[in-house]
Design an enzyme around this catalytic site. Structure first.
Site, short mmCIF file in Angstrom:
data_model
loop_
_atom_site.label_atom_id
_atom_site.label_comp_id
_atom_site.label_asym_id
_atom_site.label_seq_id
_atom_site.Cartn_x
_atom_site.Cartn_y
_atom_site.Cartn_z
CE LYS A 248 0.39 -1.43 4.21
NZ LYS A 248 0.21 -3.28 4.47
CD GLU B 220 -9.23 -6.52 -4.37
OE1 GLU B 220 -9.71 -5.80 -5.09
OE2 GLU B 220 -9.42 -6.38 -3.54
CB VAL C 60 -6.57 -1.64 0.49
CG1 VAL C 60 -7.55 -1.41 1.51
CG2 VAL C 60 -6.40 -1.05 0.11
N GLY D 169 1.79 -13.22 12.32
CA GLY D 169 2.38 -12.73 11.11
C GLY D 169 0.96 -10.96 10.32
CD GLU E 224 2.61 -3.34 7.39
OE1 GLU E 224 4.01 -3.30 6.38
OE2 GLU E 224 2.11 -4.34 6.81
CG ASP F 93 -1.06 -0.58 7.43
OD1 ASP F 93 -0.54 -0.87 6.96
OD2 ASP F 93 -2.30 -0.74 7.51
CE LYS G 197 -3.71 -1.91 5.16
NZ LYS G 197 -4.10 -2.90 5.89
N GLY H 85 -2.80 -11.08 7.49
CA GLY H 85 -2.16 -12.62 7.36
C GLY H 85 -1.31 -12.92 6.04
N1 HSE Z 1 -0.30 -4.19 8.79
C1 HSE Z 1 -1.55 -4.69 8.34
C2 HSE Z 1 -2.33 -4.88 9.20
C3 HSE Z 1 -0.81 -5.96 7.44
O1 HSE Z 1 -2.24 -5.48 10.12
O2 HSE Z 1 -3.24 -4.33 8.94
C4 HSE Z 1 -2.16 -5.64 5.99
O3 HSE Z 1 -1.69 -4.44 5.47
#
Ligand code: HSE
Length: 418
Positions: A106, A130, A133, A187, A190, A201, A205, A303
């Site tokens: 993003k 895709e 976001v 996971g 970021e 973040d 998005k 994830g």
């Molecule tokens: N770190 C981001 C989140 C990962 O937690 O939404 C997915 O974009």
């Protein structure tokens, strides 16, 4: 020209799609494993920083060199490095060679999407994103599908890590740090979770969503952002007492004069509201469109597995005719308005003054001077917790900051979502 088998008709293409992956972290490794199972895709190279670490692909496919990766003549690259550089630079190099790009990034789409899309169009390459976001929740496809309508607002939960943390604080009573460590293990976060926690973040998005809604390219720096770092266990308990939960909400609205307002921040969400039921790493989107009305979309937003779903689907889409909305050729970047929202809403305010700070009398005086009508109020030495009657966000945060002696880190201002 790339040809791929259409799974539904079980035809076989003569040549598999040649694909190179940039990055082999949580998501990259998941995508690589899935692609290795497919007969219609052949991995040509995987770009990594350390070729000696165990990976799901053979050592011969690993490289540290982008030139070597591009020389392996992929039809498409999958960029999963995250961050702006060197990801942007590598995407540009691929596109210049006419290589298609699928990315979950993003940051580069929000900041350089227009230039990259223009370049791709000139070079006969496609750039699909895709997964940038909503991870596996197809929100960009949904916005593309509304291209014949007029989208007036988008609101939702767009960061899985923050949502996971907030729901863990709610249900397990853990601290923000404990919940963050768990999100990192799974996971979701970021590599540097600062972007998640500060709301950056979500802001990136939101810019990608606004672009897909046809509102032009808006730089993430123009988004008014507040993160979740100042939220405490007491805030979570205060929300519960009000039959609310706290969620990090991203909001974008387009006014009839074309002005666009984008903001991200924590909100009190009543438990009966749809957004309150979004838990864990879930994402949820509400789109308002002139003809279609209000549309809801919800699903896992972070994830490796769900992100791999969107990435692989984009890869297979390269074989079909263009369906994604072409970016508007002359869409000029718009300045988003600088206040979080002009709407009058009830707000929760918690403000801590420094140790030994003002006594309750002084705090009360400060509240009275602001002229803001208060619905409920709790004062202790150095601390004020209150719910306001409807006011603007700017007025509420002005009061919070003066109660916290000018230190924004010592307060939380959360509008109530109606
Ligand atoms: N770190 C981001 C989140 C990962 O937690 O939404 C997915 O974009």
């Amino acid at each position: 020209m790339i040809r791929l088998p259409d799974e539904r008709h079980e035809t076989r293409a003569a040549d598999p799609l040649r694909v190179a992956i940039l990055g082999c972290g949580n998501v990259g490794a998941e995508v690589a494993r899935r692609l290795l199972e497919r007969e219609d895709v052949r991995l040509t190279r995987v770009l990594v920083r350390d070729v000696h670490r165990p990976r799901p692909v053979g050592r011969a496919l690993l490289t540290r060199s982008i030139e070597e990766l591009l020389d392996s003549q992929p039809d498409a690259i999958i960029e999963l490095l995250g961050g702006v550089e060197p990801a942007r630079c590598h995407v540009e190099a691929a596109v210049r060679r006419g290589v298609h790009v699928v990315t979950a990034n993003k940051s580069i789409i929000a900041r350089h999407g227009q230039a990259l899309h223009d370049l791709a169009a000139r070079c006969g390459a496609r750039l699909l994103c895709e997964a940038s976001v909503g991870a596996g929740t197809p929100i960009l496809a949904a916005l593309d599908q509304l291209r014949g309508d007029r989208i007036t607002a988008i609101r939702g939960i767009v960061n899985g890590t923050c949502n996971f943390i907030l729901t863990r604080m709610e249900t397990a009573g853990c601290t923000l740090d404990e919940a963050l460590r768990e999100a990192q293990r799974l996971g979701y976060a970021e590599p540097d979770p600062t972007a998640d926690l500060t709301g950056r973040d979500s802001a990136e998005k939101l810019c990608v969503l606004a672009q897909r809604a046809g509102w032009g390219w808006i730089h993430p720096d123009a988004v008014k952002v507040q993160g979740i770092t100042t939220i405490t266990a007491e805030d979570v308990r205060s929300a519960r007492r009000q039959r609310c939960v706290i969620r990090l909400i991203a909001e974008a609205e387009r006014h009839t004069d074309g002005a666009v307002r984008l903001c991200v921040g924590p909100c009190f969400v009543p438990v009966a509201h749809g957004l309150a039921s979004v838990t864990g790493c879930g994402n949820a989107f509400e789109i308002e469109a002139q003809l279609a009305g209000r549309i809801h979309l919800q699903g896992p937003g972070a994830g490796p597995r769900c992100t791999a779903s969107a990435v692989i689907s984009d890869l297979l889409a390269l074989a079909s005719p263009r369906r994604e909305a072409a970016p508007k050729a002359h869409a000029s970047p718009r300045r988003a308005a600088t206040s979080r929202t002009t709407a009058l809403r009830r707000h929760y305010i918690r403000a801590d003054a420094t140790t030994g700070g003002p006594d309750p009398g002084a705090l009360l005086h400060c509240i009275e001077r602001s002229g803001i009508n208060v619905d409920s109020l709790e004062l202790r030495p150095g601390r004020a917790v209150l719910h306001t009657m409807p006011v603007t966000f700017d007025a509420a945060s002005g009061l919070a900051e003066s109660l916290a002696e000018g230190e924004p880190d010592r307060c939380l201002v959360a509008p109530l979502v109606e």
